[in-house]
Design an enzyme around this catalytic site. Structure first.
Site, PDB file in Angstrom:
ATOM      1  CG  ASP A  13      -1.990  -1.059   1.164  1.00  9.75           C
ATOM      2  OD1 ASP A  13      -2.299  -1.517   0.051  1.00  9.75           O
ATOM      3  OD2 ASP A  13      -2.510  -1.436   2.232  1.00  9.75           O
ATOM      4  CE  LYS A  14       0.514   8.493  -1.833  1.00  8.08           C
ATOM      5  NZ  LYS A  14      -0.412   9.535  -2.358  1.00  8.08           N
TER       6      LYS A  14
END
Length: 282
Positions: free
Chosen positions: A136-137
């Protein structure tokens, strides 16, 4: 102009196996060629990879032109933990998105890989960049990137059969009650918030996570924990923690009151990755 090649079958065998040998690519890439209507047998387009070829049949392949997209300017750096001719192991920074998307306006990890020259041109014409798995970012940590198609295929198979995996560390609140906690609960898209996933859903996919206590903060409100994924569902660690009324510090999606916390990022980090090397098999 597209390159066209013809091959003659010398013994009966599956189409994808035959072409994989003739072209020197993987069967999954051959399947992509067939899916894009680029393969003919005796002048007829082939609908599926498993077609059984007969002796002396002619197979024509029309290779699509590789799509090369220009990389965006990159304003971040990525730490390289290990590199050889086959793989690149990196420490992804928090705040960096892995793949480009219509909603992503800033440079991504893929742009960084393009600048580094890692561009896996496949026979199906789709340009890949060695990305085998994602983070995830907001999550930082270890990722392995394949530097050639053979390594990409080998690592992807490990991801499927679970011989590749990662251990994470996170800071959570409130602390877990038990030293080791195992959560097994299906995960699917939340019906109430499309940004979130939820567990315990009948339509969800099976998910299993193990949590281990590591250390308590001085005020005993927060706790450093280790997390082991046995499956790879979206937001799995965060969702399984939420099912126990816990959350990761800095998580602005699953925390009950994220504004009360002063963390500038989600405190989740993939700190160990394990896999079998494509060439050395170590």
């Amino acid at each position: 102009m597209r390159e066209v090649k013809n091959y003659t079958c010398s013994e009966p065998e599956r189409l994808d196996t035959f072409l994989a040998t003739q072209i020197g690519q993987t069967r999954s890439q051959i399947a992509q060629l067939i899916k894009q209507n680029c393969v003919w047998v005796d002048g007829k387009k082939v609908p599926r990879p498993g077609v059984k070829l007969k002796l002396n049949q002619t197979v024509k392949v029309e290779f699509p032109e590789a799509k090369v997209e220009k990389a965006l300017e990159v304003d971040f750096d990525v730490e390289i933990l290990y590199e050889d001719d086959d793989v690149l192991v990196i420490n992804k920074p928090s705040g960096v998105t892995v793949h480009p998307a219509p909603s992503v306006k800033e440079a991504t990890l893929v742009d960084w890989l393009k600048h580094k020259g890692i561009r896996l041109s496949t026979i199906s014409g789709e340009e890949r960049h060695g990305i085998v798995h994602r983070l995830d970012k907001g999550t930082s940590g270890t990722m392995v990137v394949a530097k050639n198609n053979k390594a990409h295929e080998f690592l992807s198979e490990q991801l499927q059969d679970k011989s590749m995996g990662r251990y994470y560390i996170a800071v959570v609140s409130p602390p877990l009650k038990d030293d080791i906690t195992v959560v097994e609960s299906n995960i699917g898209r939340s019906a109430n918030n499309r940004l979130k996933m939820a567990c315990g859903l009948a339509h969800g996919k099976y998910a299993k996570t193990m949590f281990k206590q590591l250390a308590l903060s001085n005020d005993e409100r927060n706790q450093l924990i280790a997390c082991k994924l046995f499956t790879g569902r979206t937001h799995q660690i965060r969702v399984h923690l939420e099912s126990m009324n816990r959350h990761i510090i800095g998580d602005h999606i699953y925390a009950l009151n994220p504004k009360a916390e002063k963390a500038q990022r989600i405190l989740l980090h993939a700190y160990i990755i394990y896999f079998i090397h494509p060439t050395t098999k170590e």
